[in-house]
Each structure stands twice: as structure tokens, then as C-alpha cells.
Design an enzyme around this catalytic site. Structure first.
Site, PDB file in Angstrom:
ATOM      1  N   CYS A   1      -3.489   7.084   5.546  1.00 52.42           N
ATOM      2  CA  CYS A   1      -3.397   6.759   4.126  1.00 52.42           C
ATOM      3  C   CYS A   1      -4.693   7.080   3.400  1.00 52.42           C
ATOM      4  O   CYS A   1      -4.702   7.183   2.167  1.00 52.42           O
ATOM      5  CB  CYS A   1      -3.038   5.290   3.946  1.00 52.42           C
ATOM      6  SG  CYS A   1      -4.013   4.164   4.965  1.00 52.42           S
TER       7      CYS A   1
ATOM      8  N   GLU B   1       0.881  -1.172   0.000  1.00 56.24           N
ATOM      9  CA  GLU B   1       0.000   0.000   0.000  1.00 56.24           C
ATOM     10  C   GLU B   1       0.911   1.212   0.000  1.00 56.24           C
ATOM     11  O   GLU B   1       1.684   1.425   0.938  1.00 56.24           O
ATOM     12  CB  GLU B   1      -0.903   0.007   1.234  1.00 56.24           C
ATOM     13  CG  GLU B   1      -1.874   1.165   1.250  1.00 56.24           C
ATOM     14  CD  GLU B   1      -2.242   1.574   2.662  1.00 56.24           C
ATOM     15  OE1 GLU B   1      -1.942   2.723   3.026  1.00 56.24           O
ATOM     16  OE2 GLU B   1      -2.802   0.735   3.382  1.00 56.24           O
TER      17      GLU B   1
END
Length: 506
Positions: free
Chosen positions: A301, A264
Site C-alpha cells: 500500500c 485504508e
């Protein structure tokens, strides 16, 4: 309760030191020394994981579930030490650690325990033999998902518990039946050590093999490179920067035996605000957006860094409300000095871009973050790819579109995202319906009338997306579907029940 770290790695069930040490860099409180990881220690950890694999993969689902439950209990038993240590190392407030992160970490371990007890994840399939079929008989075919082997996990900076040593990647791999080697993050080594001690205690309680888990702290790039290239590692879970993740991804692909790298890597999580919603509640949305931007100093994020709006007076009201709300936000401590410096640099570069207007500018001091807000038009954004890059921190960019067609053009130009948000009222349904097929190709999660900060740990959650949000668009790092990253299907043809895996026999 104050915890004094022992500062050693955990290799299998053994605490192991090394010749060199590094010092932690806490936001406040006492710094501590930790042993520096080496490629040789990586070899030992990977060999221990491989030695444990056969026995661990052969454990029953109930046995592994009991192990996961025990990890959750051991983490909760250390809640005071973990909270104090994580607060000192990261600067995150006590409620974030004690009431959010630690419960989330324990809950996702228990979620996986329930998931594997249920057994549906095995995707068991059986095509019974047809010995009399013409022109050829069909053999007996049974399929099941099986663990892939030792897994490497890289801890994240922004989640010292939920995405780190005992976090989601570790929980999913252990649930699948894969031993884990964690490369701890240097931002919170004491917290990582405490989590590793909890896992080790749970392994002892439940009789798991010694090499089922290892933690290696510190070390230079060679340590991470050795871990992803070690021939005994069969998959990698990573949460971090685009540059670092892409480098490790490339190393995985260049191995003699390429392996999957589930990284990620970053996302600006754009919000599309439609006309009716903007006119009806633009000021309200602006205030709420400011709160989401600044949550946790913007160190999520899923932080919604871009708001795409239609040009006009309603956009002015949205901008002004956001500006007023951001002006009330005080400084917040960032996770590390390096992250703080990168945030300041990213904010400065944004302000220097041609066609970008500064709405809120601040002067963050030292390790603190204060908000920034910028504005531009869609033509400028479409012509400058840098305006679509993540700035990790409480920075927002408003992009004004001329019409719905330009909004659709902008959506098509987006790179892969973790999330896309649609702010709409009933009158916006037709415009949203046209945009939806476009953004479905861009993100792993699509929200309506909310903010993406906060990721529910649940069966249906997808936390991933097309590159560069993640390196594998078909995977998620949150939710029970994430277990599939560490499994592979195996078909058994004409095997007698006496030698079939226990989950297939009968």
C-alpha cells in the site's frame, strides 16, 4: 511441516462448518476446501462477541497483555506450518513470511502488550472536587479511555499475517479490551485458519472468554455487509480496495447507529525529487526507485508509484537509470489471479492515456507481474485525474514539471496519500520548506531521502492519511496510537473509589 486445514470457521471457541464450501486458489501446491460464510454465522459470531464483552473489558491490563503475548508465542510455535501455507497460497517467498511478516505480527502483539501494561494510553485525567468554589462548587471529575465494544476486522490480501487475522487491527482491538470478529480474506484462508487457531489456543491458555475472537471465511458480499451493519458491532477495521472500502464505509454511515469505519483504501505515495538531489544522484535514485517499485511485486500500500521531477537532463538520467534497472527485474507471482488481471488492466489503461509515453512495457504472463514505466508532463497530469489513481503492482509514472511553482501546484492537486517522500540535498532545503506545508495536508507520513515501502511498527508511526488513502484522517492502522480507534473517553463524576474502574481508583 505440511498443514491440512480443517476448513471450518471459528465462532467463539467452536469450530463450525457450513453447508457449502469454496476452494482455495494457491499460487502453487494443493488447493483445499473451506466452509462458506453466511449472514447467519455472522450473527452467531457477533452475539458471541457481545456475550464476551463485559467479562473481557473487565480484564486487567496485565491479563490482556498476557493474552497478547500468548498469541505471539502460539504464532511462533506454528511458524513452519504458517510459512509453508502462506507461501503456497500467496506465492510470497519464504523470507517474506518466515523472517518478516510472522516476526512483525508477533512483535506488534508484544508491542501492544507493553503499551497497555504502561497505561499511558488511558489518558487518565482528574479534576479534584472544589466544594468551596464560588459561585458554584466543582464536582470530582475523572476521565479514562474505555473499550467501545465488539470490533469487525477485514483481512488484507497483500499481508496474510501482519494486516489480516492476527494483524494490527486485531491486536489493537484486543489490547483495548474489545472482542474481535474477523472476515478472513479469500486469498489465504489456510493462513487465516492457522492464525485463528493460534489466537484460540492463547485464549484458552490465559482464560479469556470464549467469544473474544471469531473468524468467518469466504461468503459473498452479503457476509461483509451483514458484518458491518450488525447492531452489535461498534467499529470496523479494513484494508483493501477503494471501491470495496467505500461501499462498506457507506453502509456503516447508513446504519441506524452509525459507527466508525477505519478503512485504508489506496495511495500512489508520490515522491518529489528536488533539483540539487536530482542532479547529484538522479541515476542512483532511479535504480533505488526501481527496486522499491518491484519489491513484493509492487503489492504494498506504500508503493511509491509516482516520481515528480523537474524537467531537464537530470530527469533524463533519472528516467534512464530507472528503465535500465527495471529491465533487469524478472516476473514475480502476484497474490491472486484477480490482482494480476487488475494490474495488467491498469497498466494497459495507463499506456492508452493521451500525453503519456511508455518507457518500459512488458507482457506479464498469467499470475505473474512484470514492471511498467511511463512518463508524462505536469500539464497532462493536472488535466487527467486518472493519472493520479493507484495501479496495484510494479508500475511507475514519472511526472516532469516546468518549474518549482508547477511542482507546488501539482502537490496541491494531490488527493490524500499514505506517504509523501522528499528527495533533497542541503541546497534544496528552501524548496522543500515551501512544499512541506502543502504535503503535510496530503499525507500521514512524510519521508526524506528514502522509500516508503516498509512501515515501522512503533509508537510514532502514522499509517493513514486524508481520503482516499483512508476514511479517517485522524487515525492510524499501524503503531500504538491505533488503539485509540477502539476506545472512547468516559467521564466519572463524584463516583466513590469502590465502584470506579480499577485503572481510575485511588
Amino acid at each position: 511441516m505440511t498443514y491440512t486445514p480443517h476448513g471450518k470457521h471459528l465462532i467463539g471457541a467452536e469450530r463450525v462448518g457450513s453447508d457449502q464450501t469454496f476452494s482455495s486458489d494457491p499460487a502453487h501446491g494443493t488447493a483445499h476446501d473451506f466452509s462458506v460464510g453466511t449472514p447467519e454465522l455472522v450473527d452467531r459470531a457477533c452475539e458471541a462477541a457481545e456475550a464476551a464483552f463485559d467479562a473481557y473489558a473487565a480484564t486487567s491490563r496485565d491479563e490482556r497483555a498476557a493474552f497478547l503475548d500468548a498469541i505471539a508465542e502460539e504464532l511462533e510455535a506454528r511458524i513452519d506450518e504458517i510459512t509453508e501455507t502462506a507461501m503456497s497460497e500467496t506465492g510470497l517467498p519464504e523470507p517474506r513470511i518466515r523472517s518478516v511478516e510472522l516476526p512483525r505480527t508477533a512483535n506488534q502483539l508484544r508491542l501492544f502488550a507493553g503499551h497497555i501494561r504502561d497505561g499511558a494510553y488511558l489518558d487518565r485525567r482528574h479534576d479534584a472536587a472544589l466544594p468551596d468554589r464560588q459561585p458554584l462548587p466543582r464536582p470530582d471529575l475523572r476521565m479514562i479511555q474505555r473499550p467501545i465494544g465488539p470490533v469487525a476486522v477485514f483481512g488484507a490480501s497483500n499481508f496474510p499475517l501482519a494486516f489480516s487475522t492476527a494483524g494490527g487491527d486485531t491486536a489493537a482491538a484486543l489490547a483495548a479490551g474489545c472482542p474481535v470478529v474477523v472476515k478472513g480474506h479469500g486469498a489465504h484462508p489456510g493462513t487465516g485458519e492457522l492464525a485463528a487457531e493460534a489466537i484460540a489456543a492463547a485464549a484458552r491458555r490465559t482464560g479469556m472468554p470464549d467469544g473474544v475472537f471469531s473468524l468467518i471465511q469466504g461468503g459473498n458480499r452479503q457476509v461483509g455487509q451483514r458484518l458491518v451493519q450488525h447492531p452489535l458491532i461498534k467499529a470496523v477495521g479494513f484494508t483493501g480496495s477503494l471501491a470495496g472500502g467505500r461501499a462498506l464505509f457507506d453502509l456503516c454511515a447508513q446504519r441506524d447507529e452509525p459507527i466508525p469505519f477505519y478503512g485504508e483504501l489506496g495511495s500512489v505515495n508520490p515522491m518529489f525529487v528536488f533539483d540539487s538531489a536530482l542532479s547529484a544522484r538522479g541515476a542512483e535514485m532511479g535504480k533505488a526507485w526501481a527496486g522499491s517499485l518491484c519489491m513484493g511485486a509492487g503489492q504494498f500500500c506504500t508503493n511509491p508509484g509516482i516520481a515528480v521531477v523537474m524537467d531537464g537532463p537530470a530527469a533524463d538520467a533519472f528516467r534512464d537509470a530507472t528503465r535500465e534497472a527495471l529491465a533487469e527485474m524478472g516476473p514475480q507471482t502476484m497474490l491472486t489471479e484477480g490482482i494480476a488481471e487488475a494490474y495488467k488492466g491498469g497498466a494497459a489503461k495507463m499506456g492508452e492515456e493521451s500525453g503519456v509515453t511508455a518507457i518500459v512495457t512488458t507482457e506479464p504472463a498469467s499470475r505473474a507481474a512484470t514492471p511498467f514505466l511511463y512518463e508524462t508532463d505536469a500539464d497532462t497530469w493536472l488535466a487527467n485525474e486518472r493519472l493520479g489513481e493507484e495501479v496495484f503492482g510494479p508500475l511507475g509514472l514519472i511526472v516532469r514539471c516546468k518549474d518549482a511553482a508547477q511542482m507546488e501546484t501539482l502537490a496541491r492537486k494531490l488527493k490524500g496519500q499514505l506517504t509523501v517522500t522528499l528527495h533533497m540535498d542541503d541546497a534544496d532545503a528552501e524548496a522543500a520548506r515551501k512544499l512541506l506545508p502543502i504535503v503535510e495536508r496530503k499525507a500521514g507520513r512524510i519521508l526524506v531521502n528514502g522509500f516508503p515501502t516498509g512501515v515501522e511498527v512503533a509508537d510514532a508511526m502514522v499509517h493513514g492519511g486524508p481520503y482516499p488513502a483512508s476514511t479517517n484522517f485522524g487515525a492510524t492502522s499501524v503503531g500504538t496510537l491505533s488503539i485509540r480507534r477502539f476506545l472512547r473517553p468516559v467521564c466519572y463524576q463524584n463516583l466513590p473509589d469502590s465502584i470506579l474502574p480499577a485503572d481510575l481508583a485511588g
